[in-house]
Design a protein around this motif. Sequence first.
Motif, short mmCIF file in Angstrom:
data_model
loop_
_atom_site.label_atom_id
_atom_site.label_comp_id
_atom_site.label_asym_id
_atom_site.label_seq_id
_atom_site.Cartn_x
_atom_site.Cartn_y
_atom_site.Cartn_z
N ARG A 137 0.83 -1.20 0.00
CA ARG A 137 0.00 0.00 0.00
C ARG A 137 0.87 1.26 0.00
N TRP A 138 2.06 1.15 0.57
CA TRP A 138 2.93 2.31 0.72
C TRP A 138 3.99 2.41 -0.38
N ASN A 139 4.23 1.32 -1.09
CA ASN A 139 5.23 1.32 -2.16
C ASN A 139 4.53 0.93 -3.46
N GLN A 140 3.74 1.85 -3.99
CA GLN A 140 2.91 1.54 -5.15
C GLN A 140 3.74 1.49 -6.43
N LEU A 141 3.16 0.85 -7.42
CA LEU A 141 3.85 0.64 -8.69
C LEU A 141 4.25 1.96 -9.35
N ALA A 142 3.39 2.96 -9.27
CA ALA A 142 3.71 4.25 -9.88
C ALA A 142 4.97 4.86 -9.24
N HIS A 143 5.12 4.71 -7.92
CA HIS A 143 6.30 5.24 -7.23
C HIS A 143 7.55 4.44 -7.59
N ARG A 144 7.40 3.14 -7.70
CA ARG A 144 8.56 2.30 -8.05
C ARG A 144 9.03 2.58 -9.47
N THR A 145 8.10 2.79 -10.40
CA THR A 145 8.52 3.07 -11.78
C THR A 145 9.24 4.41 -11.87
N GLU A 146 8.79 5.37 -11.09
CA GLU A 146 9.48 6.67 -11.08
C GLU A 146 10.90 6.51 -10.54
N ALA A 147 11.08 5.68 -9.51
CA ALA A 147 12.41 5.44 -8.96
C ALA A 147 13.31 4.74 -9.99
N ILE A 148 12.74 3.81 -10.74
CA ILE A 148 13.51 3.10 -11.77
C ILE A 148 13.92 4.08 -12.87
N ARG A 149 13.00 4.96 -13.27
CA ARG A 149 13.33 5.96 -14.30
C ARG A 149 14.45 6.88 -13.84
N ARG A 150 14.37 7.31 -12.58
CA ARG A 150 15.42 8.19 -12.06
C ARG A 150 16.76 7.47 -12.02
N LEU A 151 16.74 6.20 -11.62
CA LEU A 151 17.97 5.41 -11.55
C LEU A 151 18.58 5.26 -12.94
N ASN A 152 17.74 4.92 -13.93
CA ASN A 152 18.24 4.75 -15.30
C ASN A 152 18.73 6.07 -15.90
N SER A 153 18.03 7.16 -15.63
CA SER A 153 18.46 8.44 -16.18
C SER A 153 19.75 8.93 -15.53
N SER A 154 19.93 8.64 -14.24
CA SER A 154 21.18 9.05 -13.58
C SER A 154 22.35 8.24 -14.12
N LYS A 155 22.13 6.98 -14.41
CA LYS A 155 23.20 6.16 -14.99
C LYS A 155 23.55 6.67 -16.39
N CYS A 156 22.51 7.06 -17.16
CA CYS A 156 22.76 7.58 -18.51
C CYS A 156 23.55 8.87 -18.43
N SER A 157 23.18 9.76 -17.50
CA SER A 157 23.89 11.04 -17.41
C SER A 157 25.32 10.83 -16.91
N ASP A 158 25.53 9.84 -16.01
CA ASP A 158 26.89 9.52 -15.57
C ASP A 158 27.75 9.04 -16.75
N LEU A 159 27.15 8.21 -17.60
CA LEU A 159 27.88 7.70 -18.75
C LEU A 159 28.20 8.83 -19.73
N LYS A 160 27.26 9.77 -19.90
CA LYS A 160 27.50 10.89 -20.79
C LYS A 160 28.62 11.79 -20.25
N GLU A 161 28.63 12.00 -18.93
CA GLU A 161 29.67 12.83 -18.34
C GLU A 161 31.03 12.18 -18.50
N ARG A 162 31.07 10.86 -18.32
CA ARG A 162 32.35 10.16 -18.47
C ARG A 162 32.83 10.23 -19.92
N ALA A 163 31.91 10.16 -20.86
CA ALA A 163 32.29 10.21 -22.27
C ALA A 163 32.84 11.58 -22.64
N VAL A 164 32.33 12.64 -21.99
CA VAL A 164 32.79 13.99 -22.29
C VAL A 164 34.20 14.21 -21.74
#
Length: 165
Positions: A137-164
């Motif tokens: 009830r407290w960890n709903q699917l919508a909240h978990r998907t947002e956390a996954i998106r943030r995790l994936n986007s932070s990894k992508c931005s880390d990879l972009k920074e390393r490439a630069v």
Amino acid sequence: MTTQNPKSSAQQVKTRPEVVELVDKLLDDHICAEIADILNARGIRPGGSARRGKADAQFTDLRVIYLVKQYGLRSRYDRLRERGKLTKAEACAKLGISECTLVRWAKYGIVKRHAYNGYIGLYELPGPHIPAKQCSRWNQLAHRTEAIRRLNSSKCSDLKERAVV
């Protein structure tokens, strides 16, 4: 003086080869109804529009399906399977979840669904961060998907920074 013989009625209504090639290319990314809309938007007419009284004929999904079958083009389903997309049963077995959960995950964007006709689709498994099925009830699917998106986007931005650097 030489003249060219007129085309037979069968040759007049035959779909042009460049239209068939375009349909073949579009099948990689679109279902038949979308292809019909694209062809109509570009002003391309089916071969039958050469008949008297049919000048305003347009493509429909059934006409596109007919072209796919008549010219032996690979179907959208076959193309998706070659790219490694899974059926609903296969994806559920790999992820260890029920079909209802898979449909909900696809709705929220955890699993990507690729339509191969108007109703049925094939599924692409998520990347390295496959979520565990949980009911809370407290960890709903919508909240978990947002956390996954943030995790994936932070990894992508880390990879972009390393490439630069």
